[in-house]
Design a protein around this motif. Structure first.
Motif, PDB file in Angstrom:
ATOM      1  N   ILE A 302       0.851  -1.204   0.000  1.00  0.00           N
ATOM      2  CA  ILE A 302       0.000   0.000   0.000  1.00  0.00           C
ATOM      3  C   ILE A 302       0.876   1.240   0.000  1.00  0.00           C
ATOM      4  CG2 ILE A 302      -1.944   1.119   1.155  1.00  0.00           C
ATOM      5  CD1 ILE A 302      -2.249  -1.529   2.755  1.00  0.00           C
ATOM      6  N   ASP A 303       0.443   2.265  -0.710  1.00  0.00           N
ATOM      7  CA  ASP A 303       1.132   3.548  -0.685  1.00  0.00           C
ATOM      8  C   ASP A 303       1.126   4.115   0.730  1.00  0.00           C
ATOM      9  OD1 ASP A 303       2.019   3.911  -3.204  1.00  0.00           O
ATOM     10  OD2 ASP A 303       0.875   5.741  -3.592  1.00  0.00           O
ATOM     11  N   GLY A 304       2.273   4.605   1.194  1.00  0.00           N
ATOM     12  CA  GLY A 304       2.371   5.138   2.550  1.00  0.00           C
ATOM     13  C   GLY A 304       1.357   6.237   2.810  1.00  0.00           C
ATOM     14  N   GLU A 305       1.214   7.159   1.840  1.00  0.00           N
ATOM     15  CA  GLU A 305       0.286   8.286   1.999  1.00  0.00           C
ATOM     16  C   GLU A 305      -1.154   7.788   2.174  1.00  0.00           C
ATOM     17  OE1 GLU A 305       2.836  10.122   0.095  1.00  0.00           O
ATOM     18  OE2 GLU A 305       2.835  11.471   1.816  1.00  0.00           O
ATOM     19  N   VAL A 306      -1.523   6.827   1.331  1.00  0.00           N
ATOM     20  CA  VAL A 306      -2.881   6.286   1.382  1.00  0.00           C
ATOM     21  C   VAL A 306      -3.143   5.693   2.766  1.00  0.00           C
ATOM     22  CG1 VAL A 306      -4.477   4.601   0.393  1.00  0.00           C
ATOM     23  CG2 VAL A 306      -2.844   5.785  -1.079  1.00  0.00           C
ATOM     24  N   LEU A 307      -2.148   4.938   3.241  1.00  0.00           N
ATOM     25  CA  LEU A 307      -2.266   4.306   4.553  1.00  0.00           C
ATOM     26  C   LEU A 307      -2.445   5.366   5.640  1.00  0.00           C
ATOM     27  CD1 LEU A 307      -1.922   1.331   5.659  1.00  0.00           C
ATOM     28  CD2 LEU A 307       0.308   2.118   6.440  1.00  0.00           C
ATOM     29  N   GLY A 308      -1.622   6.413   5.579  1.00  0.00           N
ATOM     30  CA  GLY A 308      -1.689   7.484   6.574  1.00  0.00           C
ATOM     31  C   GLY A 308      -3.041   8.172   6.573  1.00  0.00           C
ATOM     32  N   VAL A 309      -3.520   8.496   5.376  1.00  0.00           N
ATOM     33  CA  VAL A 309      -4.793   9.203   5.257  1.00  0.00           C
ATOM     34  C   VAL A 309      -5.936   8.340   5.786  1.00  0.00           C
ATOM     35  CG1 VAL A 309      -6.457  10.139   3.621  1.00  0.00           C
ATOM     36  CG2 VAL A 309      -4.041  10.631   3.343  1.00  0.00           C
TER      37      VAL A 309
END
Lengths: 359, 153
Positions: A302-309
């Motif tokens: 998973i993209d880190g940003e997507v996970l964070g959001v």
């Protein structure tokens, strides 16, 4: 004179009955009573925002070719324009701070418990609205910092799977941050958000009025066991007068900050210059920003940003529903919400400081 | 006549009326909400830039310098290498959309927002950018530097 008017109103609207709850309202008096002022201070600062916001509206013009110039006009030509704008900016920041402080005081004094779950829910949603006010208002002067902060902020929204891209286009009024974005943000800032906030604020205050002021659990036990230890003061006028003294102090702090450190306007936004170094969001978004920065760009697949959001979205939702996770039964896991509150406070403070210092 | 006989068809009739009323309300509500939802989505803007743009005059750039130019509605980055050749890239960072810049001290392309670095071929070398920058074609026409989108092979 006043008695005549009161009598006239009473004969028609049953005035004394209408105002009875206010006259009978009491506030518990104990060593932690000072924390009860925070909600009222936030309300006071919100009032300042409404008043100065309306004043700014008299001269502000939304639009990529006019916004920056109109704020410049307010700050340089309109008499005391610099002061009104500076107060609006400072008060916004102080209000977000007092709203956060109010939330954590409610958490640590355990005021969110039954029967005040909905007061908490409306309050947290109000906090999100206030952050929405901050995000949308930040763009309105149309300067470089705001332009790139909005670009990054809306791009982060676009990372959410499925609904992210349409949401980003809805927020931006197109694929890019342009004058269309400014028009939309202006609409959100002066019409949509104030409308929603007014309704929620009314609900929040009605609930506070209806349910009365909460007592910390320890005191509640003591006072129930020993009713003679109970100390209370009347809301009107005793508590209100004290509260107004707190408002007066807040006004003093606000006026001093606004006059001594007038808010900067910066440089007009130009979509065709490189982003300046050191782009950071406003301090109240910094802890999220810094967290996103620390997540590696890929976690598993998973993209880190997507996970964070997604994680922040989930935490936000659970935060709204927090009171429903506390059971009525006294169990040994009872303190976990207090633990969580202390952790959240430490996390937000730590990450904000780290984000402020980090390059 | 007694009430029992009369009450038999009643619930059925009520349900039919209820369905018509509810369905009608739902349909009229949908007819209000649909135009509003469509209204909220901004109309697509044609990218007026076309496929080609004059990015700079020949005399404008010095070796080892970069310049942001307008490519339709998006920014592009034109770089003059030390040997006098040109290179054109998209200037929109692939991470969160900030506008990148040429760093003559590093001879690399740098995004100030989150410290992303690309090499001169647009490849994401370090920092958060997930993808390389788009590379454009550059050719000279008279005293103009013309940038065009790469033709899809």
């Amino acid at each position: 004179m006043f008695a005549t008017i009161r009598h006239w109103l009473d004969a028609r609207f049953d005035w004394d009955d209408l105002t009875a709850p206010l006259r009978h309202k009491t506030v518990p008096s104990h060593r932690l009573s000072y924390w009860y002022f925070l909600g009222g201070i936030t309300l006071f600062l919100f009032g300042i925002q409404v008043a100065t916001g309306i004043l700014l509206l008299l001269y502000y013009r939304p639009g990529a070719n006019e916004a920056f110039e109109s704020v410049q006009y307010i700050m340089t030509r309109v008499r005391y324009g610099w002061l009104i704008r500076s107060i609006h900016s400072w008060s916004a920041n102080l209000m977000i701070f007092t709203a956060f402080a109010h939330m954590f005081s409610v958490l640590l004094l355990k005021a969110y418990r039954k029967p005040r779950e909905l007061t908490w829910v409306s309050g947290v949603i109000l906090l999100f609205l206030v952050m929405g006010f901050g995000f949308s208002g930040y763009l309105l002067p149309w300067n470089t910092l705001a332009f790139f902060a909005t670009k990054v902020g809306t791009e982060i929204t676009g990372q959410v799977p499925v609904v992210g891209k349409p949401m980003m286009i809805f927020l931006r009024g197109g694929e890019e941050v342009t004058g269309a974005t400014l028009t939309r943000f202006f609409g959100f800032h002066v019409a949509v958000l104030p409308g929603l906030a007014a309704v929620l604020l009314l609900l929040h205050l009605l609930l506070v009025q209806r349910l009365g002021i909460s007592l910390p659990p320890k005191l509640e036990v003591q006072w129930t066991a020993n009713p003679s230890a109970k100390r209370e003061m009347k809301f009107f006028p005793n508590f209100l007068l004290r509260e107004m003294m707190a408002w007066y102090v807040a006004l003093g702090v606000l006026g001093a900050l606004a006059a001594v450190f007038p808010w900067n306007l910066g440089v007009k936004a130009d979509p065709f210059v490189p982003a300046p170094a050191g782009i950071k969001p406003e301090w109240y978004f910094l802890f999220m920003f810094q967290t996103l920065k620390l997540i590696p760009s890929k976690v598993w697949f998973i993209d880190g940003e997507v996970l964070g959001v997604l994680a922040f979205g989930l935490v936000g939702l659970l935060w709204v529903l927090l009171p429903f996770f506390e059971s009525d039964q006294p169990t040994r896991t009872k303190g976990w919400i207090t633990g969580l509150a202390v952790f959240a406070l430490a996390y937000i403070a730590g990450m904000s400081v780290y984000g402020h210092l980090a390059k | 006549m007694n009430g029992d006989q009369l009450s038999q068809p009643e619930p059925m009739r009520r349900r039919v009326i209820g369905i018509f009323l509810g369905g009608g309300l739902l349909a009229s509500f949908a007819s209000f909400i649909y135009p509003v939802l469509r209204y909220l989505v901004p109309p697509a803007v044609a990218d007026l830039g076309g496929d080609e743009v004059v990015a700079a005059k020949l005399t404008e750039l010095k070796p080892n310098r970069g310049k942001i130019f307008r490519f339709g509605s998006r920014p592009g980055l034109l770089i003059m290498n030390s040997d006098g050749t040109y290179r054109a890239l998209s200037a929109t960072c692939t991470h969160l959309g900030c506008t990148v810049q040429y760093r003559s001290d590093l001879r690399e392309v740098w995004c100030a927002c989150h410290n992303g670095i690309y090499d001169l071929n647009g490849r994401n070398v370090s920092g958060p950018p997930p993808r390389p920058l788009d590379v454009f074609d550059v050719h000279l026409r008279g005293d103009e530097v013309v940038v065009s989108r790469k033709r899809e092979a």
